[in-house]
Design a protein around this motif. Structure first.
Motif, PDB file in Angstrom:
ATOM      1  N   GLU A 133       0.851  -1.188   0.000  1.00 18.11           N
ATOM      2  CA  GLU A 133       0.000   0.000   0.000  1.00 18.11           C
ATOM      3  C   GLU A 133       0.882   1.232   0.000  1.00 18.11           C
TER       4      GLU A 133
ATOM      5  N   ARG B 217       0.862   5.435  -0.014  1.00 17.31           N
ATOM      6  CA  ARG B 217       0.039   6.616   0.230  1.00 17.31           C
ATOM      7  C   ARG B 217       0.716   7.822  -0.424  1.00 17.31           C
TER       8      ARG B 217
ATOM      9  N   SER C 135      -0.884  14.100  -0.771  1.00 16.18           N
ATOM     10  CA  SER C 135      -2.133  14.677  -1.261  1.00 16.18           C
ATOM     11  C   SER C 135      -1.970  16.179  -1.492  1.00 16.18           C
TER      12      SER C 135
ATOM     13  N   GLU D  93      -7.702  14.558  -0.330  1.00 12.24           N
ATOM     14  CA  GLU D  93      -6.850  13.442   0.082  1.00 12.24           C
ATOM     15  C   GLU D  93      -6.724  12.420  -1.040  1.00 12.24           C
ATOM     16  N   ALA D  94      -5.478  12.035  -1.339  1.00 14.41           N
ATOM     17  CA  ALA D  94      -5.231  11.073  -2.414  1.00 14.41           C
ATOM     18  C   ALA D  94      -5.533   9.667  -1.929  1.00 14.41           C
ATOM     19  N   SER D  95      -6.123   8.851  -2.791  1.00 14.44           N
ATOM     20  CA  SER D  95      -6.422   7.467  -2.438  1.00 14.44           C
ATOM     21  C   SER D  95      -5.141   6.645  -2.468  1.00 14.44           C
ATOM     22  N   PRO D  96      -4.979   5.710  -1.534  1.00 10.71           N
ATOM     23  CA  PRO D  96      -3.785   4.863  -1.545  1.00 10.71           C
ATOM     24  C   PRO D  96      -3.767   3.944  -2.758  1.00 10.71           C
ATOM     25  N   LEU D  97      -2.570   3.632  -3.221  1.00 10.91           N
ATOM     26  CA  LEU D  97      -2.381   2.674  -4.298  1.00 10.91           C
ATOM     27  C   LEU D  97      -2.087   1.316  -3.688  1.00 10.91           C
TER      28      LEU D  97
END
Length: 290
Positions: A233, A235, A238, A242-246
């Motif tokens: 995962e 993170r 952002s 807030e950026a979504s985790p990859l």
């Protein structure tokens, strides 16, 4: 895979940190184990004696009484000796750092954990092994953002002529020094550590780039999961929302870029510029409640 635990002879290795921090729990666990099986008890005073005790276990099943760091030390030693495949470890968690033990399913009470050693089942678990022969049992984090959440590992006493007598002498000297030197206000040793900053790292999962150097990230976690795979995962930093985790899964994870530190279970390592972790499916065994 699970197999029933048997009543073979036990080698009980009691970590010195456990003896110092909670002698009563150590005594209770030892009594429960001795009442249910034939035991040989070892009281190592340092890492070298700890390693010798495991190496000389013979046909006895090793039982470690200690915290997360003692378990990690035992797995790492058996891995370096290439004996993990034919050995099942048991743990009675005693000490301050027990997060990993609980996450693995080991009871954190001395009586319940000792009974699980006697009556539990051996379960094979996946292991992360890096390119320097280091091991990760639970979780890997970059940067080590949880550094402030737990104390750094306390070094075990070691000096010429070691042993119980030397340890007692060392404690006496430390007490004498404390009486002679004026006390100073206590300082948090982690207070001077800088806050983790965004990192620019390349993260590859099975040869496929998940994040490259042009994308700053706040954190990375790698955890062994089912079927011999690791879950990765990332993170991203952002901007605004807030950026979504990859999230990705794979057997081989490589991180490279500027110097970085990482936290493998309870130990902070680095700095390194590149490191690769590979999942070893069912590489080690741990006795858990049936």
């Amino acid at each position: 895979m699970a197999t029933s635990a048997t009543s073979e002879q036990l080698l009980v290795v009691i970590d010195p940190v456990a003896r110092r921090t909670d002698g009563e729990s150590v005594r209770i666990a030892k009594d429960v184990l001795s009442a249910g099986a034939t035991t040989k008890v070892c009281l190592p005073e340092g890492p070298e004696e700890f390693a010798r005790a495991l190496a000389r276990r013979g046909a006895r099943r090793p039982v470690v009484i200690g915290d997360d760091r003692a378990l990690i030390r035992a797995v790492a030693l058996l891995h370096r000796q290439r004996e993990l495949a034919g050995c099942v470890l048991s743990l009675v968690p005693v000490g301050g750092a027990l997060t990993l033990a609980g996450a693995l399913g080991v009871p954190t009470g001395a009586v319940a954990a000792a009974r699980a050693v006697l009556d539990g089942v051996a379960r094979r678990m996946d292991l992360l092994v890096d390119d320097s022969d280091g091991v990760v049992l639970g979780a890997l984090r970059i940067p080590p953002v949880s550094l402030r959440e737990a104390p750094l590992e306390e070094p075990l006493p070691s000096a010429p002529g070691g042993g119980a007598g030397h340890a007692s002498w060392l404690r006496t000297c430390q007490s004498l020094v404390r009486t002679l030197v004026p006390a100073r206000p206590a300082r948090d040793p982690l207070a001077v550590l800088p806050r983790p900053r965004p990192a620019r790292l390349r993260i590859e999962v099975d040869g496929v780039t998940l994040v490259d150097l042009d994308q700053p990230v706040e954190g990375i976690s790698v955890t062994p999961c089912a079927s011999g795979l690791a879950e990765v995962e990332v993170r991203p930093v952002s901007v605004g929302a807030e950026a979504s985790p990859l999230v990705a899964r794979g057997r081989r994870v490589t991180v490279s870029g500027a110097d970085f530190r990482y936290r493998a279970d309870a130990v902070v390592a680095g700095p390194v510029r590149t490191r690769t972790w590979v999942v070893r499916e069912g590489a080690w065994g741990l006795t858990l409640p049936a």
